[in-house]
Write an enzyme that holds these catalytic residues in place. Structure first.
Site, PDB file in Angstrom:
ATOM      1  N   TYR A  74       0.824  -1.208   0.000  1.00 26.32           N
ATOM      2  CA  TYR A  74       0.000   0.000   0.000  1.00 26.32           C
ATOM      3  C   TYR A  74       0.863   1.265   0.000  1.00 26.32           C
ATOM      4  O   TYR A  74       1.785   1.408   0.809  1.00 26.32           O
ATOM      5  CB  TYR A  74      -0.918   0.036   1.222  1.00 26.32           C
ATOM      6  CG  TYR A  74      -2.096  -0.913   1.173  1.00 26.32           C
ATOM      7  CD1 TYR A  74      -2.478  -1.556   0.001  1.00 26.32           C
ATOM      8  CD2 TYR A  74      -2.848  -1.162   2.318  1.00 26.32           C
ATOM      9  CE1 TYR A  74      -3.564  -2.423  -0.027  1.00 26.32           C
ATOM     10  CE2 TYR A  74      -3.943  -2.027   2.301  1.00 26.32           C
ATOM     11  CZ  TYR A  74      -4.287  -2.653   1.118  1.00 26.32           C
ATOM     12  OH  TYR A  74      -5.363  -3.510   1.104  1.00 26.32           O
ATOM     13  N   GLY A 130     -19.071   0.873  -1.574  1.00 25.48           N
ATOM     14  CA  GLY A 130     -18.998   0.973  -3.029  1.00 25.48           C
ATOM     15  C   GLY A 130     -17.830   1.806  -3.504  1.00 25.48           C
ATOM     16  O   GLY A 130     -17.928   2.503  -4.523  1.00 25.48           O
ATOM     17  N   GLN A 139     -23.386   7.622  -2.846  1.00 29.77           N
ATOM     18  CA  GLN A 139     -23.504   9.005  -2.387  1.00 29.77           C
ATOM     19  C   GLN A 139     -24.942   9.475  -2.579  1.00 29.77           C
ATOM     20  O   GLN A 139     -25.560   9.202  -3.613  1.00 29.77           O
ATOM     21  CB  GLN A 139     -22.566   9.920  -3.186  1.00 29.77           C
ATOM     22  CG  GLN A 139     -21.094   9.589  -3.087  1.00 29.77           C
ATOM     23  CD  GLN A 139     -20.443  10.206  -1.860  1.00 29.77           C
ATOM     24  OE1 GLN A 139     -20.983  11.122  -1.249  1.00 29.77           O
ATOM     25  NE2 GLN A 139     -19.274   9.703  -1.494  1.00 29.77           N
TER      26      GLN A 139
END
Length: 376
Positions: A76, A239, A244
């Site tokens: 990462y 998601g 939103q």
């Protein structure tokens, strides 16, 4: 002496009400896990920018709210995530209070040594595991990793090699528990059967993509986890930030912002709009504007020992995520959310149904021959 029997104070938030991870892992972890993919600025081009000071503020807020489990990976942010988390734990003297999970398999040195020269820094094989854990321990400034995940199954190493190699690390005390991510259920089942049959350490937790729009988990992953007593740590529960509300999207447009995610464009797809509207409706029924809180509450309602990964870069988003822990969806609300995008369980469940011990309903084929009550 009187303090010895004094009840503990209530946690600062519901995040501090810890839970046992799984049947095979008695470690106590927060009900939400802080995902470390956004901690770092090497990937700012597609994940947004977060400097070290902001990362430490987010980590502080998570811990102060009662969180104790942080998830990262060797690759990462080109290793910055592990490095910064290690620096944060060291600077706050919190290593013993934190449950740290990291992963191997990903190529974490390509950015440094160049493509084609990092072949053995990736994969499920013993050499990849050895160097990855060696380097993760150094970056995290720790002597042990609480949970080590296979990041994904690469199909190039045998189950025996992988499980034998992982078990050695557990015996050495470098790793305490094992997890597996983004791997077919049949592989995990075979690996856990091999491990338990040969006195080795099995996987205690599965991590993978799961949300109200993508319910593939329900086919084989959830039944597998139930059978082996594994915890579930779903990612992409929100998601990828694409769930939103209409109000939130209008606010983004007003500020000249689009959606910044791994995949997908700056606008929501038609399905994302539909599911966001449904989540907004349920949020209103619970007296909140947080769509993400409902998305988290949804997966937590679907199975036992579910520990959603939460990401993001802002403390305000963290607070919205924590709100989910106080929300309990009704069966009717769950049914409504699932009606927006119908899910095909596929064969053989489409023929024989699900486990009646869970559904309390006989399979279609059995019901033609027997009447069985499920009172226990």
């Amino acid at each position: 002496m009187t303090d010895l029997f004094k009840p503990l104070p209530e946690p600062p938030t519901e995040l501090g009400r810890l839970r046992v991870l799984s049947k095979t892992a008695g470690i106590r972890v927060s009900p939400l896990i802080l995902g470390g993919a956004s901690i770092g600025d090497a990937w700012s081009g597609f994940m947004g920018s977060m400097n070290k000071e902001q990362a430490f503020e987010l980590l502080d807020a998570f811990y102060e709210a009662g969180g104790n489990c942080i998830d990262t990976a060797n690759s990462y942010q080109n290793e910055e995530s592990e490095i910064w988390i290690g620096e944060w734990m060291a600077s706050r003297k919190l290593r013993d209070q934190i449950v740290i999970a990291t992963k191997f398999t990903g190529d974490y040195k390509k950015y440094e040594v160049g493509g084609g020269k990092s072949a053995n820094y990736c994969g499920n094989h013993k050499r990849s595991l050895h160097v990855s854990v060696r380097d993760s321990l150094r970056k995290l400034q720790t002597d042990w990793i609480d949970i080590l995940y296979i990041h994904w199954w690469d199909y190039m190493s045998s189950i025996e090699e992988v499980m034998d190699s992982l078990h050695i690390l557990v015996q050495q005390g470098k790793v305490l528990y094992l997890g597996v991510s983004d791997t077919p259920a049949w592989v995990v089942s075979a690996a856990n059967y091999y491990a338990t049959s040969h006195g080795k350490t099995p996987f205690s937790v599965y991590q993978g993509k799961w949300n109200v729009l993508n319910r593939d988990f329900e086919r084989d992953i959830i039944p597998m986890a139930r059978h082996f007593g594994m915890a579930l740590a779903p990612w992409d529960v929100m998601g990828g930030g694409r769930f939103q509300s209409k109000k939130a999207m209008e606010e983004r447009k007003k500020n000249g912002e689009g959606l910044r995610t791994f995949v997908g464009g700056p606008e929501q797809t038609e399905l994302e709009v539909k599911i966001s509207e449904a989540l907004t409706k349920i949020a209103e029924e619970h007296g909140t504007e947080s769509v993400t809180a409902i998305a988290i509450a949804y997966v937590r309602s679907k199975a036992k020992n579910v520990f959603p990964l939460i990401g993001g870069r802002k403390i305000e988003h963290l607070k919205q995520n924590i709100e989910a822990l106080s929300i309990k969806l009704t069966p009717e609300q769950i049914e409504y959310l699932e009606s927006i995008v119908p899910f095909d369980v596929g064969f053989p469940k489409s023929l024989i149904g699900d486990d009646p011990a869970v559904t309390k309903k006989l399979s279609p084929l059995t019901s033609m021959s027997a009447r069985i009550a499920f009172d226990n």
